[in-house]
Scaffold this motif. Structure first.
Motif, PDB file in Angstrom:
ATOM      1  N   ALA A  78       0.821  -1.209   0.000  1.00 42.01           N
ATOM      2  CA  ALA A  78       0.000   0.000   0.000  1.00 42.01           C
ATOM      3  C   ALA A  78       0.854   1.258   0.000  1.00 42.01           C
ATOM      4  N   ALA A  79       2.009   1.210   0.668  1.00 38.18           N
ATOM      5  CA  ALA A  79       2.904   2.375   0.683  1.00 38.18           C
ATOM      6  C   ALA A  79       3.396   2.686  -0.726  1.00 38.18           C
ATOM      7  N   THR A  80       3.758   1.650  -1.475  1.00 36.47           N
ATOM      8  CA  THR A  80       4.206   1.847  -2.854  1.00 36.47           C
ATOM      9  C   THR A  80       3.083   2.422  -3.704  1.00 36.47           C
ATOM     10  N   TYR A  81       1.879   1.893  -3.517  1.00 27.07           N
ATOM     11  CA  TYR A  81       0.722   2.361  -4.275  1.00 27.07           C
ATOM     12  C   TYR A  81       0.424   3.830  -3.951  1.00 27.07           C
ATOM     13  N   LEU A  82       0.444   4.173  -2.658  1.00 20.06           N
ATOM     14  CA  LEU A  82       0.210   5.562  -2.254  1.00 20.06           C
ATOM     15  C   LEU A  82       1.251   6.498  -2.858  1.00 20.06           C
ATOM     16  N   PRO A  92       6.436  12.878   8.442  1.00 17.10           N
ATOM     17  CA  PRO A  92       6.944  12.390   7.151  1.00 17.10           C
ATOM     18  C   PRO A  92       5.890  11.550   6.447  1.00 17.10           C
ATOM     19  N   LEU A  93       5.936  11.520   5.136  1.00 16.32           N
ATOM     20  CA  LEU A  93       4.984  10.729   4.365  1.00 16.32           C
ATOM     21  C   LEU A  93       5.184   9.241   4.656  1.00 16.32           C
ATOM     22  N   PRO A  94       4.105   8.472   4.736  1.00 14.53           N
ATOM     23  CA  PRO A  94       4.213   7.064   5.148  1.00 14.53           C
ATOM     24  C   PRO A  94       5.173   6.244   4.310  1.00 14.53           C
ATOM     25  N   TRP A  95       5.157   6.444   2.977  1.00 11.66           N
ATOM     26  CA  TRP A  95       6.029   5.625   2.127  1.00 11.66           C
ATOM     27  C   TRP A  95       7.502   5.999   2.295  1.00 11.66           C
ATOM     28  N   GLU A  96       7.764   7.238   2.691  1.00 12.16           N
ATOM     29  CA  GLU A  96       9.150   7.615   2.975  1.00 12.16           C
ATOM     30  C   GLU A  96       9.660   6.903   4.223  1.00 12.16           C
ATOM     31  N   VAL A  97       8.799   6.778   5.216  1.00 11.42           N
ATOM     32  CA  VAL A  97       9.182   6.073   6.442  1.00 11.42           C
ATOM     33  C   VAL A  97       9.389   4.594   6.157  1.00 11.42           C
ATOM     34  N   PHE A  98       8.487   4.015   5.359  1.00  8.07           N
ATOM     35  CA  PHE A  98       8.598   2.589   5.057  1.00  8.07           C
ATOM     36  C   PHE A  98       9.864   2.300   4.252  1.00  8.07           C
TER      37      PHE A  98
END
Length: 467
Positions: free
Chosen positions: A282-286, A376-382
């Motif tokens: 989902a992080a990649t998709y977002l 921070p944006l979720p996908w950056e954290v992931f």
């Protein structure tokens, strides 16, 4: 006992009243008079028992349009058999057909560049293709268009999965054999799933909460000697629960702390792994949706050109997965992970007219928006390119005036029991009293944000739903 009809509702979007009506013949000999009265109160509003005996609401999620027409056209051009009963709704079926016809013109799958991937006369001759340039180009275009349709179909099926996860978690993937192990558990799962699937309303009062008094009654039949749901949220000590309750199945749609506490450590770990994997996807998709748009992060109010439906589906799924991930961390005693790795929520986009309505009522933006914008944006954290810790989230919540624990940012989200309320007839979120009128307004695109088609007497007579 055959629970197939009940199980099939997990893939649908049936109203809770109609699920209650399905449950009556299954449970009426097992319920106390008080429990039976609670279930009958909800079932009395079902389509079968209701005044109108009709609803304008679809009983399924939005289904992607398949590639039957495109496959049929390609089959005629290539002269290959086309089963008239085959619908080619799934991406796997379309991909299998492409792997069948691509070799007929010496083409590789997804090699669709007109400049570099088409064969010239010499290459066609070497490949044994006795085709004119015009005929070959026609076949190449046909396959190219079909592969583009396949990519759109894959995107739509992925979006549908995100919409389902955002509403009811993983329950649509539960096998029938697992679902049917215990009747009381299956009854709770089916009804609570329907409550989770309720459509959003255009309102200032907040959306209906899924855990109502009917769901609580059904859950207490599973819980046995366990304390009530509200008591669990208040920290009541755990007690022995019903030995027959299907806690594993219930955790797929209702992963509350007192449900997860009944699972074995291996089962908790399995769910944690599934939700962690889903968060990664989902992080990649977002990230990809965010890159294609220019959302106003400080307000998250939709503006012209924003792909709000795709973003909101992905954000809803991310938030559901994040909530369940946090619940499982606490169930496993691993909440220390949040000290160094604490993904933020993904805020959904709000329609401009809803935002204006909030302002006119003296309300500002949701304070969660301020927290979202500060982290921070979720996908950056992931991805490890940014850091987000428990301390950062707590500080952002306090700055926005939110309790970081009770607001769901740092701990399992508490809930109570709401009173059952009949499902309203909605047209793009607007409540309509009469289901027949709702069907007509929906057909004429009222409240859709698009140019409405005028209602004419002759159209009304033709478009009125059957009585």
């Amino acid at each position: 006992m055959n629970l197939r009809p009940l199980y099939e509702t997990l893939q649908q979007r049936r109203r809770p009243e109609d699920i209650a009506d399905l449950l009556l013949p299954l449970l009426q000999d097992r319920l106390t008079p008080t429990q039976l009265a609670t279930l009958r109160r909800a079932a009395s509003h079902s389509v079968r028992q209701g005044v109108w005996q009709y609803t304008s609401l679809l009983d399924t999620f939005r289904t992607p349009v398949g590639a039957t027409q495109q496959v049929q056209q390609s089959a005629v051009l290539f002269g290959v058999p086309f089963p008239p009963t085959q619908r080619y709704d799934s991406a796997d079926e379309v991909a299998a057909f492409l792997h069948q016809i691509n070799p007929l013109i010496g083409k590789q799958y997804q090699a669709n560049n007109y400049r570099t991937d088409r064969l010239d006369q010499a290459a066609r001759t070497a490949a044994g293709l006795d085709l004119s340039k015009r005929r070959y180009n026609k076949l190449f275009r046909s396959v190219r268009h079909l592969e583009q349709k396949l990519q759109r179909l894959l995107q739509e099926w992925r979006k549908l999965e995100l919409e389902q996860v955002a509403k009811h978690g993983l329950i649509h993937d539960l096998p029938y054999e697992v679902f049917a192990r215990d009747l009381d558990s299956a009854a709770f799962i089916a009804y609570y799933t329907a409550r989770c699937n309720l459509r959003s309303e255009f309102t200032l009062d907040g959306q209906q909460r899924p855990y109502d008094d009917v769901a609580d009654m059904l859950f207490q039949r599973c819980a046995g000697a366990a304390p009530s749901t509200v008591a669990c949220w208040l920290g009541a000590a755990a007690q022995p629960a019903s030995p027959t309750a299907n806690w594993w199945a219930m955790a797929h749609v209702y992963p509350a702390p007192h449900v997860l506490a009944q699972l074995a450590g291996e089962q908790q770990g399995q769910l944690l792994g599934r939700w962690t994997t889903f968060l990664q996807e989902a992080a990649t998709y977002l990230r990809d949706v965010w890159a294609r748009n220019t959302f106003a992060r400080q307000t998250m109010i939709v503006k012209r050109g924003d792909d709000s439906s795709t973003w909101n589906a992905a954000a809803g799924a991310w938030n559901k997965a994040r909530d369940n991930w946090i619940n499982l961390l606490y169930a496993l005693g691993m909440e220390f992970v949040l000290e160094e790795l604490c993904f933020g929520k993904a805020l959904r986009l709000m329609a401009a007219d809803v935002a204006a309505w909030h302002r006119s009522a003296g309300q500002g933006l949701d304070p969660n928006t301020q927290v979202w914008a500060a982290l921070p944006l979720p996908w950056e954290v992931f991805a490890g390119t940014a850091t987000c810790t428990r301390a950062q989230v707590a500080a952002a919540c306090q700055q926005a005036g939110l309790d970081p624990e009770k607001s769901g940012w740092l701990a399992p989200r508490p809930h109570g029991v709401v009173k059952f309320r009949p499902t309203p007839e909605l047209v793009h979120g607007v409540r309509i009293a009469n289901p027949y009128l709702a069907a007509i307004l929906k057909r004429h695109r009222y409240f859709s944000g698009k140019a409405a088609r005028p209602l004419r007497p002759e159209q009304n007579e033709r478009n009125t739903p059957p009585g």
